[in-house]
Design a protein around this motif. Structure first.
Motif, mmCIF file in Angstrom:
data_model
loop_
_atom_site.group_PDB
_atom_site.id
_atom_site.type_symbol
_atom_site.label_atom_id
_atom_site.label_comp_id
_atom_site.label_asym_id
_atom_site.label_seq_id
_atom_site.Cartn_x
_atom_site.Cartn_y
_atom_site.Cartn_z
ATOM 1 N N ALA A 44 0.820 -1.206 0.000
ATOM 2 C CA ALA A 44 0.000 0.000 0.000
ATOM 3 C C ALA A 44 0.857 1.261 0.000
ATOM 4 O O ALA A 44 0.504 2.264 -0.633
ATOM 5 N N LYS A 45 1.967 1.229 0.686
ATOM 6 C CA LYS A 45 2.859 2.391 0.723
ATOM 7 C C LYS A 45 3.704 2.482 -0.543
ATOM 8 O O LYS A 45 4.002 3.576 -1.028
ATOM 9 N N LEU A 46 4.074 1.324 -1.084
ATOM 10 C CA LEU A 46 4.988 1.287 -2.221
ATOM 11 C C LEU A 46 4.265 1.450 -3.557
ATOM 12 O O LEU A 46 4.695 2.218 -4.422
ATOM 13 N N ARG A 99 -10.216 -10.444 4.325
ATOM 14 C CA ARG A 99 -9.274 -9.704 3.485
ATOM 15 C C ARG A 99 -9.791 -8.290 3.192
ATOM 16 O O ARG A 99 -9.009 -7.349 3.103
ATOM 17 N N TRP A 100 -11.131 -8.156 3.051
ATOM 18 C CA TRP A 100 -11.650 -6.811 2.828
ATOM 19 C C TRP A 100 -11.474 -5.944 4.068
ATOM 20 O O TRP A 100 -11.191 -4.746 3.962
ATOM 21 N N ARG A 101 -11.592 -6.533 5.231
ATOM 22 C CA ARG A 101 -11.379 -5.749 6.447
ATOM 23 C C ARG A 101 -9.942 -5.246 6.522
ATOM 24 O O ARG A 101 -9.675 -4.158 7.046
ATOM 25 N N GLU A 102 -9.002 -6.038 5.997
ATOM 26 C CA GLU A 102 -7.614 -5.570 5.930
ATOM 27 C C GLU A 102 -7.499 -4.372 4.987
ATOM 28 O O GLU A 102 -6.748 -3.425 5.248
ATOM 29 N N MET A 103 -8.247 -4.420 3.865
ATOM 30 C CA MET A 103 -8.233 -3.291 2.941
ATOM 31 C C MET A 103 -8.890 -2.063 3.573
ATOM 32 O O MET A 103 -8.390 -0.936 3.425
ATOM 33 N N GLU A 104 -9.997 -2.266 4.277
ATOM 34 C CA GLU A 104 -10.672 -1.144 4.932
ATOM 35 C C GLU A 104 -9.761 -0.456 5.935
ATOM 36 O O GLU A 104 -9.794 0.771 6.095
ATOM 37 N N ALA A 105 -8.933 -1.243 6.634
ATOM 38 C CA ALA A 105 -8.027 -0.670 7.627
ATOM 39 C C ALA A 105 -7.042 0.309 7.003
ATOM 40 O O ALA A 105 -6.576 1.249 7.659
ATOM 41 N N GLN A 142 -3.953 5.265 5.628
ATOM 42 C CA GLN A 142 -3.579 6.041 4.447
ATOM 43 C C GLN A 142 -4.844 6.619 3.795
ATOM 44 O O GLN A 142 -5.211 6.256 2.678
ATOM 45 N N PRO A 143 -5.542 7.511 4.501
ATOM 46 C CA PRO A 143 -6.836 7.997 3.991
ATOM 47 C C PRO A 143 -6.731 8.705 2.649
ATOM 48 O O PRO A 143 -7.637 8.609 1.817
ATOM 49 N N GLU A 144 -5.628 9.409 2.405
ATOM 50 C CA GLU A 144 -5.501 10.148 1.151
ATOM 51 C C GLU A 144 -5.433 9.215 -0.056
ATOM 52 O O GLU A 144 -5.752 9.607 -1.179
ATOM 53 N N THR A 145 -5.038 7.961 0.168
ATOM 54 C CA THR A 145 -4.881 6.998 -0.925
ATOM 55 C C THR A 145 -6.048 6.032 -1.023
ATOM 56 O O THR A 145 -6.459 5.658 -2.123
ATOM 57 N N PHE A 146 -6.600 5.627 0.125
ATOM 58 C CA PHE A 146 -7.558 4.515 0.114
ATOM 59 C C PHE A 146 -8.979 4.878 0.546
ATOM 60 O O PHE A 146 -9.883 4.066 0.380
#
Length: 740
Positions: A95-97, A119-125, A130-134
């Protein structure tokens, strides 16, 4: 040991001097291909491979360019598509890279319809860290979830009035709906651009019936004559024969079914055109406008390719009908079996069956006899002929008279009543209801005359029974699988259109009369029957038959050539499906045999699994072949290659399906097997409907003409056939040009 396997693959690639991106690609491709297959003496599990791959040290050191490769993105999609193994730190790292790679992987994992997944909960986190990206990405998913939930809730609500009905009851209302809304437009050839097409309606009806089969009492599928009569007396005949002395039609239940059908069509359209497009169609992008989403086309060429492939498939159906007509006219024995009653329709049935039989032989390697699920041996051509004759029967004895009655009476129920009553007045009381049914013995007796051969002039009951088994879907067995949650290989009802409930067999004239029996046969064998014992033999037979076709054009062909140990630096090169050499050109062909797909999702899975792997296989095999030719004089001799000159090597992926036609996988062109065959046979003309057989407006007034012997209207090789010209014809897609 599996724990270090992927690091070992990565390190070995780097030891060869390959860039870090390539080394990572090699390791990810091994993971995607299910390697290693074993851990010691035990088979490796999917969860075990996930654990080993995501624990690999090299993943934490990769540059952003490595993550942007397709193989790494697909590996992330594989991780997000399962719930057996968790490794949230890798998501945070990517996510950072390379956040765009992770977002695409989440789409490709189908998480938009799996938002209850861990896995979606991991994406939601990630939207918190990283709110500006996700945060915007997560918001898109939440809008999809709400829209999906609204449609699912509506279907749950609309199912309630129909909860007590049996599958047969629902079939009655589906049939009424088909004769009222589907068939009039088809029969009149009306274009209804804003309405769902027939296939969408059939699919929705099938989904409703799947719900009913998965929830109904098993006793509701063990039908007796009394139960059938009671069901039709309540739910069907009051519409056809209204009477003041009997209970009237259940307009309330019919309206409830129609409402559920509309809702099911809407849900299916939402899934296919929105959710699956979001997930698997990289030619579009979804943009949030407040609380709604808009679709923006970002790759018009990619979307056009999907439509073009569909057009090619339609033209291939034309091609095989012309091939079938040609073969029929060359077979006096078959022509002698054609019944003079409804001669034109029966001739067409024989021609269609012959065309599909040729297709199954030449494209799919099917033998004359196959085994049905019931274990009986089926004569494939006779099975194809039986279903085409059923279709001809339903067109001539149901659709045509129904169309005439509808034009005279102006209302579908009156027309259906006239049709059914006319059947009852015939000497043998013919069933002309919107649903037909009989017991097994009667159905076998009906099919037996269609199994006539010179050796068996009255037909064979045993052969008829085998044909029936081939086309029958046992709804009790389907219902049991659905109740257990096993929906992976649920038969589409067009693939096995004889529906068995108890000892009775049901058919739907309104579906059988207009369905594509060729597609049904292919998917019956290649989708539902992919695990048949004959499937491996069929794959080998495809290779040999294609090799023989190349040899007819002067090529030297080697099928299934195994490179000897030590002949290549790549120990994993494996078997070469087909090597064909002529005039200094060498073709290295990788063959894949699958089934015909209908959805963007299925096509995407095919591209990223079977075709991706085929490209990887050629990536290894072509250097191995080149290396072997330098050392193996016997191989050069077998291919009639000059010992002095190096051949010009061309490698293609040859696939029985049309999806992703003329696209490249690791730089290797993918073409359909049928295109190769048509190019070798120089039969482009039959793709272009030279006799105008497919220009009839509709079923109701269609006429069919058998093609007379005619001269080819064009040739792919005006200067004569050569290896160079053949390669150019294939690589420029010349087979598909020159439409009539």
């Amino acid at each position: 040991m599996i724990g270090a396997y992927y690091d070992t693959v990565f390190d070995a690639a780097q030891a060869q001097g390959l860039p870090v991106e390539t080394a990572a690609d090699y390791a990810a491709s091994a993971f995607l291909d299910g390697k290693p297959t074993r851990q010691g003496k035990r088979k490796s599990s999917g969860a075990g491979r996930h654990a080993a791959f995501w624990a690999s040290d090299f993943l934490r050191t990769l540059p952003v360019q490595a993550w942007q490769q397709e193989s790494l993105g697909l590996a992330l999609a594989r991780y997000l598509g399962q719930d057996r193994f968790a490794c949230p730190d890798i998501l945070a790292h990517v996510a950072k890279l390379a956040p765009d790679v992770l977002q695409q992987a989440a789409r490709h994992a189908g998480l938009v319809l799996r938002q209850d997944s861990a896995r979606w909960r991991e994406m939601e986190a990630l939207a918190d860290s990283q709110p500006e990206t996700f945060s915007e990405f997560v918001q898109l998913f939440r809008i999809f979830k709400q829209a999906h939930r609204l449609r699912v809730d509506e279907i749950e609500r609309l199912r309630q009035p129909l909860a007590s009905l049996t599958p047969l009851d629902l079939l009655a209302y589906a049939s009424l709906c088909a004769f009222e809304h589907l068939l009039p437009d088809l029969l009149e050839g009306r274009d209804m651009p804003k309405a769902p097409d027939a296939q969408e309606v059939w699919d929705a009806v099938e989904d409703i019936l799947a719900w009913k089969l998965g929830t109904c009492d098993a006793a509701g599928l063990r039908l007796t004559d009394t139960a059938i009569a009671a069901s039709l007396r309540q739910h069907l005949t009051p519409f056809l024969f209204p009477s003041s002395e009997a209970p009237g039609p259940r307009h309330d239940l019919y309206a409830a079914f129609a409402a559920l059908l509309d809702a099911q069509i809407e849900l299916d359209a939402f899934i296919s055109r929105s959710a699956e497009a979001f997930s698997y169609d990289d030619g579009v992008r979804f943009v949030r406008q407040g609380e709604r989403l808009e679709i923006i086309e970002v790759d018009a060429q990619a979307r056009a390719a999907w439509r073009i492939d569909g057009d090619k498939l339609n033209r291939l159906h034309q091609y095989w009908l012309y091939r079938g007509m040609d073969a029929l006219m060359a077979s006096p024995e078959l022509l002698a079996l054609v019944s003079p009653a409804h001669l034109e329709a029966n001739l067409q049935a024989f021609a269609k069956a012959m065309g599909t039989w040729l297709r199954l032989q030449e494209v799919y390697g099917v033998a004359e006899q196959v085994r049905s699920e019931a274990g009986s041996s089926v004569d494939v051509f006779r099975a194809l002929l039986a279903t085409e004759l059923m279709t001809a029967f339903y067109i001539e004895d149901f659709l045509r008279p129904y169309h005439q009655h509808l034009q005279q009476l102006g209302h579908p129920w009156l027309a259906l009543g006239r049709l059914a009553f006319g059947g009852l007045l015939q000497p043998a009381m013919q069933n002309r209801f919107p649903i037909t049914w009989s017991d097994r013995a009667a159905k076998i007796a009906r099919i037996t005359p269609w199994t006539v051969t010179p050796e068996h002039p009255k037909g064979q009951a045993q052969a008829a029974e085998a044909i029936l088994d081939f086309w029958t879907s046992d709804w009790s067995a389907v219902a049991e699988r659905l109740r257990e949650g096993d929906v992976a290989l649920r038969p589409r009802w067009q693939e096995r259109p004889v529906l068995m409930m108890g000892r009775h067999l049901f058919q739907l004239p309104w579906m059988m009369a207009v369905q594509n029996n060729a597609t049904a046969a292919v998917n019956n064998l290649r989708r539902l029957g992919a695990r048949r014992n004959e499937a491996r033999e069929e794959t080998r037979r495809i290779e040999y038959r294609l090799g023989a076709l190349f040899e007819q054009r002067g090529f030297r062909a080697l099928v299934g050539h195994e490179l000897p140990a030590g002949a290549s630096d790549d120990a994993d090169a494996g078997e070469i499906d087909l090597l064909c050499a002529l005039e200094g050109h060498l073709l290295v062909l990788e063959l894949k045999s699958t089934y015909q797909r209908r959805s963007v999702k299925d096509a995407w899975v095919h591209r990223t699994s079977t075709l991706r792997k085929a490209g990887w296989q050629l990536h290894r095999k072509v250097p191995a072949v080149r290396h072997a030719l330098q050392r193996d004089a016997a191989l050069r001799h077998a291919l009639a290659l000059s010992p002095e000159a190096q051949p010009q090597i061309t490698a293609w992926i040859i696939d029985t399906s049309i999806e992703w036609d003329h696209q490249a996988f690791r730089g290797f062109l993918k073409v359909s097997l049928e295109e190769i065959q048509i190019a070798l046979r120089d039969e482009r003309r039959w793709l272009n409907d030279p006799e105008g057989l497919f220009r009839a407006a509709c079923v109701g007034d269609a006429t069919t003409r058998l093609a007379a012997d005619s001269e080819p209207i064009d040739t792919l090789y005006p200067g004569g056939f050569s290896a160079k010209q053949f390669i150019e014809v294939v690589e420029t897609a010349a087979v598909w040009t020159g439409t009539a």
